[in-house]
Structure formats: structure tokens, C-alpha cells
Design a protein around this motif. Structure first.
Motif, PDB file in Angstrom:
ATOM      1  N   UNK A 110       9.131  80.549  27.640  1.00 29.28           N
ATOM      2  CA  UNK A 110       8.602  80.131  26.337  1.00 29.28           C
ATOM      3  C   UNK A 110       9.561  79.162  25.649  1.00 29.28           C
ATOM      4  N   UNK A 111      10.874  79.433  25.734  1.00 29.27           N
ATOM      5  CA  UNK A 111      11.856  78.546  25.120  1.00 29.27           C
ATOM      6  C   UNK A 111      11.850  77.172  25.794  1.00 29.27           C
ATOM      7  N   UNK A 112      11.672  77.168  27.109  1.00 25.61           N
ATOM      8  CA  UNK A 112      11.623  75.899  27.829  1.00 25.61           C
ATOM      9  C   UNK A 112      10.391  75.097  27.445  1.00 25.61           C
ATOM     10  N   UNK A 113       9.261  75.771  27.310  1.00 29.77           N
ATOM     11  CA  UNK A 113       8.040  75.082  26.886  1.00 29.77           C
ATOM     12  C   UNK A 113       8.233  74.424  25.519  1.00 29.77           C
ATOM     13  N   UNK A 114       8.961  75.089  24.626  1.00 33.06           N
ATOM     14  CA  UNK A 114       9.239  74.504  23.317  1.00 33.06           C
ATOM     15  C   UNK A 114      10.145  73.279  23.440  1.00 33.06           C
ATOM     16  N   UNK A 115      11.136  73.363  24.316  1.00 34.03           N
ATOM     17  CA  UNK A 115      12.039  72.230  24.514  1.00 34.03           C
ATOM     18  C   UNK A 115      11.276  71.017  25.029  1.00 34.03           C
ATOM     19  N   UNK A 116      10.312  71.241  25.901  1.00 27.38           N
ATOM     20  CA  UNK A 116       9.535  70.133  26.454  1.00 27.38           C
ATOM     21  C   UNK A 116       8.707  69.423  25.388  1.00 27.38           C
ATOM     22  N   UNK A 117       8.430  70.111  24.289  1.00 27.63           N
ATOM     23  CA  UNK A 117       7.659  69.503  23.210  1.00 27.63           C
ATOM     24  C   UNK A 117       8.509  68.608  22.326  1.00 27.63           C
ATOM     25  N   UNK A 118       9.819  68.681  22.469  1.00 30.34           N
ATOM     26  CA  UNK A 118      10.697  67.849  21.647  1.00 30.34           C
ATOM     27  C   UNK A 118      10.661  66.402  22.136  1.00 30.34           C
ATOM     28  N   UNK A 119      10.919  65.435  21.255  1.00 32.28           N
ATOM     29  CA  UNK A 119      10.938  64.032  21.677  1.00 32.28           C
ATOM     30  C   UNK A 119      12.107  63.758  22.611  1.00 32.28           C
ATOM     31  N   UNK A 120      11.919  62.791  23.478  1.00 33.65           N
ATOM     32  CA  UNK A 120      12.968  62.430  24.412  1.00 33.65           C
ATOM     33  C   UNK A 120      12.385  62.032  25.748  1.00 33.65           C
ATOM     34  N   UNK A 121      13.241  61.673  26.662  1.00 32.74           N
ATOM     35  CA  UNK A 121      12.822  61.206  27.971  1.00 32.74           C
ATOM     36  C   UNK A 121      12.753  62.361  28.967  1.00 32.74           C
ATOM     37  N   UNK A 122      13.900  62.813  29.457  1.00 33.03           N
ATOM     38  CA  UNK A 122      13.902  63.876  30.458  1.00 33.03           C
ATOM     39  C   UNK A 122      14.770  65.050  30.034  1.00 33.03           C
ATOM     40  N   UNK A 123      14.247  66.241  30.225  1.00 28.37           N
ATOM     41  CA  UNK A 123      15.004  67.488  30.159  1.00 28.37           C
ATOM     42  C   UNK A 123      15.348  67.824  31.607  1.00 28.37           C
ATOM     43  N   UNK A 124      16.609  67.647  31.985  1.00 30.32           N
ATOM     44  CA  UNK A 124      16.990  67.736  33.397  1.00 30.32           C
ATOM     45  C   UNK A 124      17.602  69.084  33.740  1.00 30.32           C
ATOM     46  N   UNK A 125      17.155  69.623  34.866  1.00 25.07           N
ATOM     47  CA  UNK A 125      17.725  70.834  35.445  1.00 25.07           C
ATOM     48  C   UNK A 125      18.437  70.425  36.728  1.00 25.07           C
ATOM     49  N   UNK A 126      19.694  70.826  36.859  1.00 23.62           N
ATOM     50  CA  UNK A 126      20.465  70.533  38.058  1.00 23.62           C
ATOM     51  C   UNK A 126      20.901  71.855  38.689  1.00 23.62           C
ATOM     52  N   UNK A 127      20.600  72.023  39.987  1.00 19.68           N
ATOM     53  CA  UNK A 127      20.943  73.286  40.631  1.00 19.68           C
ATOM     54  C   UNK A 127      20.208  74.440  39.970  1.00 19.68           C
ATOM     55  N   UNK A 128      20.988  75.443  39.505  1.00 18.29           N
ATOM     56  CA  UNK A 128      20.424  76.533  38.686  1.00 18.29           C
ATOM     57  C   UNK A 128      19.300  77.259  39.411  1.00 18.29           C
ATOM     58  N   UNK A 129      19.625  77.849  40.573  1.00 13.02           N
ATOM     59  CA  UNK A 129      18.603  78.451  41.418  1.00 13.02           C
ATOM     60  C   UNK A 129      17.782  79.546  40.763  1.00 13.02           C
ATOM     61  N   UNK A 130      18.437  80.461  40.047  1.00  9.24           N
ATOM     62  CA  UNK A 130      17.695  81.525  39.389  1.00  9.24           C
ATOM     63  C   UNK A 130      16.757  80.997  38.330  1.00  9.24           C
ATOM     64  N   UNK A 131      17.233  80.061  37.524  1.00  9.96           N
ATOM     65  CA  UNK A 131      16.389  79.433  36.512  1.00  9.96           C
ATOM     66  C   UNK A 131      15.227  78.701  37.161  1.00  9.96           C
ATOM     67  N   UNK A 132      15.498  78.013  38.271  1.00  4.44           N
ATOM     68  CA  UNK A 132      14.435  77.275  38.964  1.00  4.44           C
ATOM     69  C   UNK A 132      13.286  78.191  39.353  1.00  4.44           C
ATOM     70  N   UNK A 133      13.593  79.421  39.758  1.00  5.36           N
ATOM     71  CA  UNK A 133      12.525  80.350  40.131  1.00  5.36           C
ATOM     72  C   UNK A 133      11.587  80.624  38.960  1.00  5.36           C
ATOM     73  N   UNK A 134      12.167  80.779  37.783  1.00  5.94           N
ATOM     74  CA  UNK A 134      11.355  81.011  36.582  1.00  5.94           C
ATOM     75  C   UNK A 134      10.499  79.791  36.264  1.00  5.94           C
ATOM     76  N   UNK A 135      11.080  78.609  36.373  1.00  7.13           N
ATOM     77  CA  UNK A 135      10.339  77.384  36.057  1.00  7.13           C
ATOM     78  C   UNK A 135       9.208  77.149  37.043  1.00  7.13           C
ATOM     79  N   UNK A 136       9.451  77.432  38.318  1.00  8.16           N
ATOM     80  CA  UNK A 136       8.402  77.301  39.334  1.00  8.16           C
ATOM     81  C   UNK A 136       7.276  78.284  39.050  1.00  8.16           C
TER      82      UNK A 136
END
Length: 207
Positions: free
Chosen positions: A114-140
Motif C-alpha cells: 500500500x505504501x509503494x502504491x502511494x509512492x507511485x502516485x507522487x510526481x517524478x520519473x522513476x521509483x527505482x528498486x535495486x536488488x532487494x530480493x525480499x521486497x521484490x517478491x512483494x512487488x511481484x
């Protein structure tokens, strides 16, 4: 902001500890640092190009700790990675990290999806994730990734943490670009393409 996921992978899909032997030894992983021999100018140019588009970073705890222990010590203002990581907002998805002291860092509490979905609504170009395997599972799992940037290295290690793990949400991807570095790293970009399509190559029944 668009959410882009950047991941180094072996040919057997392992993303664990690409940068050094002590990066992530969980499970007795013996191959830390497997990406090191393949760095070249092509590789560096691709990474620099991606970081130039960053507006903010979303990182898991382990990646944040690795990055915060290294990049603040790189003070060259012309370094394309350090200049972005040290200046731009960094959001840390962790329920166990007591504080995030690196400049412009914010701990995300509660529901990471839910927090990530809110971040995506903010203005800007890219919200970048690097590595972060556990987080990636949640995003997928929550279909929050707008573009995958996967770097396939010409090595297989037989075991370790993978990006697409057993039980991960099934989905199709569409290849949007691919290049190969001089050392044989395949850099491929993908965008989500809906559910997995099924069919059969079996010959029709003529009876």
C-alpha cells in the motif's frame, strides 16, 4: 512515478550476493561476488543511463544496509550512481531496521504494498528498486512493477535466492529491449503483459 526493478541474475535465476563474498551469505551461499568479473564500459553505461532517470529509490533492508555502508563514502559529484543515491529520497521497506540515517532516507512502516502504491502516485520519473530480493517478491505479488531491467550474467551457481521463486505469482512479460555487453552480460528490459497464455503444440487429432 513508474516503478522499475533492476536485478543482477545468474543464468539459473539466482540474484543472491552478486557484489561480494560477504554481501549475503544466508544459507551458506558460497558464490558471493559472481558478477564482479563481468564489469565493463557497456555495463557501466547502462547502469549510468538508468540512474540518470531516477527520482527516488525503494530499497529492502539488506540492500539499504549494503548501499548505505558504501555509497556515502563515494563523494565524486560526477559519479552517476553515488550522486543520485546520496541526494535523492530513499524509501526503506523494513519492519526490523530501527533507523535509516543515510541522508534523505525514510522508513516505510505497515503495509509495504500500500505504501509503494502511494509512492507511485507522487510526481517524478522513476521509483527505482535495486536488488532487494525480499521486497521484490512483494512487488511481484501485488503487480506493482512497471518495468523489469534484468541483467543475465554468463554463470550458473546451482543454488541461492531467486527473483522468481517457487509459488510466485504467474504472469507474462513483454520484451522491450535487449543488448549484450562485451563480457557477455545480456541486459533485457520487460514490461508486464497480463496473465500467462497457454496453448499446445500437439498435432490435431485426426481420428
Amino acid at each position: 512515478m513508474r516503478l522499475t526493478l533492476h536485478t543482477f541474475l545468474t543464468l539459473d535465476g539466482v540474484m543472491q550476493a552478486p557484489g561480494g563474498p560477504d554481501e549475503d551469505p544466508d544459507g551458506g551461499f558460497p558464490h558471493g561476488g559472481w558478477s564482479f568479473p563481468y564489469g565493463d564500459e557497456d555495463f557501466g553505461a547502462a547502469i549510468a543511463g538508468w540512474f540518470a532517470n531516477a527520482s527516488a529509490f525503494l530499497l529492502g533492508r539488506k540492500t539499504y544496509e549494503i548501499f548505505s555502508g558504501y555509497w556515502p563514502r563515494v563523494t565524486d559529484p560526477d559519479n552517476p550512481v553515488a550522486s543520485k543515491l546520496n541526494a535523492l529520497p530513499k524509501y526503506v521497506a523494513s519492519t526490523t531496521l530501527p533507523s535509516a540515517d543515510w541522508h534523505n532516507s525514510v522508513l516505510l512502516g505497515g503495509d509495504v504494498a500500500a505504501e509503494t502504491a502511494k509512492l507511485k502516485e507522487q510526481p517524478g520519473n522513476e521509483l527505482q528498486v535495486h536488488g532487494s530480493g525480499g521486497l521484490a517478491q512483494t512487488l511481484i505479488e501485488h503487480d506493482l512493477i512497471d518495468e523489469y531491467r534484468l541483467l543475465f550474467f554468463p554463470v550458473h551457481v546451482g543454488s541461492g535466492k531467486k527473483l522468481f521463486r517457487d509459488g510466485a505469482r504467474a504472469a507474462a512479460l513483454r520484451l522491450t529491449g535487449a543488448t549484450t555487453t562485451s563480457t557477455g552480460v545480456i541486459i533485457a528490459t520487460y514490461q508486464p503483459a497480463g496473465p500467462v497464455a497457454h496453448g499446445s503444440f500437439a498435432l490435431p487429432d485426426e481420428s
